[in-house]
Write a protein that holds these residues in place. Structure first.
Motif, PDB file in Angstrom:
ATOM      1  N   LYS A   5      89.044  14.154  98.623  1.00  0.00           N
ATOM      2  CA  LYS A   5      88.800  13.829 100.020  1.00  0.00           C
ATOM      3  C   LYS A   5      90.094  13.531 100.762  1.00  0.00           C
ATOM      4  O   LYS A   5      90.528  12.400 100.860  1.00  0.00           O
ATOM      5  CB  LYS A   5      87.818  12.667 100.125  1.00  0.00           C
ATOM      6  CG  LYS A   5      86.453  13.074  99.618  1.00  0.00           C
ATOM      7  CD  LYS A   5      85.401  12.091  99.996  1.00  0.00           C
ATOM      8  CE  LYS A   5      84.055  12.630  99.523  1.00  0.00           C
ATOM      9  NZ  LYS A   5      82.977  11.740  99.820  1.00  0.00           N
ATOM     10  N   HIS A   9      88.663  18.333 105.350  1.00  0.00           N
ATOM     11  CA  HIS A   9      87.418  19.087 105.297  1.00  0.00           C
ATOM     12  C   HIS A   9      86.244  18.199 105.699  1.00  0.00           C
ATOM     13  O   HIS A   9      86.227  17.008 105.425  1.00  0.00           O
ATOM     14  CB  HIS A   9      87.187  19.633 103.882  1.00  0.00           C
ATOM     15  CG  HIS A   9      88.311  20.497 103.407  1.00  0.00           C
ATOM     16  ND1 HIS A   9      88.535  21.756 103.895  1.00  0.00           N
ATOM     17  CD2 HIS A   9      89.280  20.278 102.493  1.00  0.00           C
ATOM     18  CE1 HIS A   9      89.587  22.277 103.302  1.00  0.00           C
ATOM     19  NE2 HIS A   9      90.071  21.393 102.442  1.00  0.00           N
ATOM     20  N   TYR A  14      82.184  20.175 101.729  1.00  0.00           N
ATOM     21  CA  TYR A  14      81.951  19.600 100.402  1.00  0.00           C
ATOM     22  C   TYR A  14      80.528  19.861  99.918  1.00  0.00           C
ATOM     23  O   TYR A  14      80.303  20.090  98.727  1.00  0.00           O
ATOM     24  CB  TYR A  14      82.262  18.107 100.396  1.00  0.00           C
ATOM     25  CG  TYR A  14      83.740  17.836 100.508  1.00  0.00           C
ATOM     26  CD1 TYR A  14      84.595  18.129  99.460  1.00  0.00           C
ATOM     27  CD2 TYR A  14      84.280  17.321 101.677  1.00  0.00           C
ATOM     28  CE1 TYR A  14      85.959  17.899  99.560  1.00  0.00           C
ATOM     29  CE2 TYR A  14      85.645  17.088 101.786  1.00  0.00           C
ATOM     30  CZ  TYR A  14      86.474  17.381 100.723  1.00  0.00           C
ATOM     31  OH  TYR A  14      87.822  17.160 100.838  1.00  0.00           O
ATOM     32  N   TRP A  18      79.804  21.712  96.386  1.00  0.00           N
ATOM     33  CA  TRP A  18      78.987  21.134  95.315  1.00  0.00           C
ATOM     34  C   TRP A  18      77.723  21.945  95.067  1.00  0.00           C
ATOM     35  O   TRP A  18      77.254  22.044  93.935  1.00  0.00           O
ATOM     36  CB  TRP A  18      78.673  19.669  95.593  1.00  0.00           C
ATOM     37  CG  TRP A  18      79.862  18.817  95.295  1.00  0.00           C
ATOM     38  CD1 TRP A  18      80.654  18.177  96.192  1.00  0.00           C
ATOM     39  CD2 TRP A  18      80.432  18.569  94.010  1.00  0.00           C
ATOM     40  NE1 TRP A  18      81.688  17.536  95.533  1.00  0.00           N
ATOM     41  CE2 TRP A  18      81.569  17.765  94.194  1.00  0.00           C
ATOM     42  CE3 TRP A  18      80.100  18.946  92.716  1.00  0.00           C
ATOM     43  CZ2 TRP A  18      82.365  17.326  93.142  1.00  0.00           C
ATOM     44  CZ3 TRP A  18      80.888  18.509  91.663  1.00  0.00           C
ATOM     45  CH2 TRP A  18      82.008  17.706  91.885  1.00  0.00           C
ATOM     46  N   ILE A  31      91.748  24.344  99.068  1.00  0.00           N
ATOM     47  CA  ILE A  31      91.471  23.127  99.817  1.00  0.00           C
ATOM     48  C   ILE A  31      92.791  22.541 100.321  1.00  0.00           C
ATOM     49  O   ILE A  31      93.869  22.923  99.868  1.00  0.00           O
ATOM     50  CB  ILE A  31      90.743  22.060  98.969  1.00  0.00           C
ATOM     51  CG1 ILE A  31      91.662  21.532  97.865  1.00  0.00           C
ATOM     52  CG2 ILE A  31      89.448  22.586  98.414  1.00  0.00           C
ATOM     53  CD1 ILE A  31      91.286  20.149  97.418  1.00  0.00           C
TER      54      ILE A  31
END
Length: 86
Positions: A5, A9, A14, A18, A31
């Motif tokens: 984190k 983003h 996220y 996931w 990322i």
């Protein structure tokens, strides 16, 4: 997973990441990460779910494939061996 984190983003990014890990067992993409000093940098990641014999996820393996070269023209050397993320 606080490790990922950087603040760059949004939650949807996220959630999609996931979802891919849960449905396909892994995710791969670039990322923006953040160093301890606060500086952001692009990083190519592969995250793989490791499952036990019963099919339950026991942990995740994170492979940071590269850090983009300072001039932004391409990847530099790999950052090291994969790290296990519980």
């Amino acid at each position: 997973m606080k490790l990922l984190k950087s603040g760059t983003h949004d939650a949807d990014f996220y959630a999609q990441m996931w979802d891919g890990i849960q449905r396909q067992g892994s995710w791969q993409g670039e990322i923006w990460n953040r160093r301890k000093n606060g500086k952001e940098f692009p990083e190519w990641l592969t995250i793989t779910a490791v499952k036990n014999a019963g099919g339950a996820v026991t942990h995740y393996v994170l492979d940071a494939g590269y850090h983009r070269a300072q001039d932004g023209r391409g990847p530099s050397a790999p950052s090291g061996p994969p790290r296990s993320v519980d």
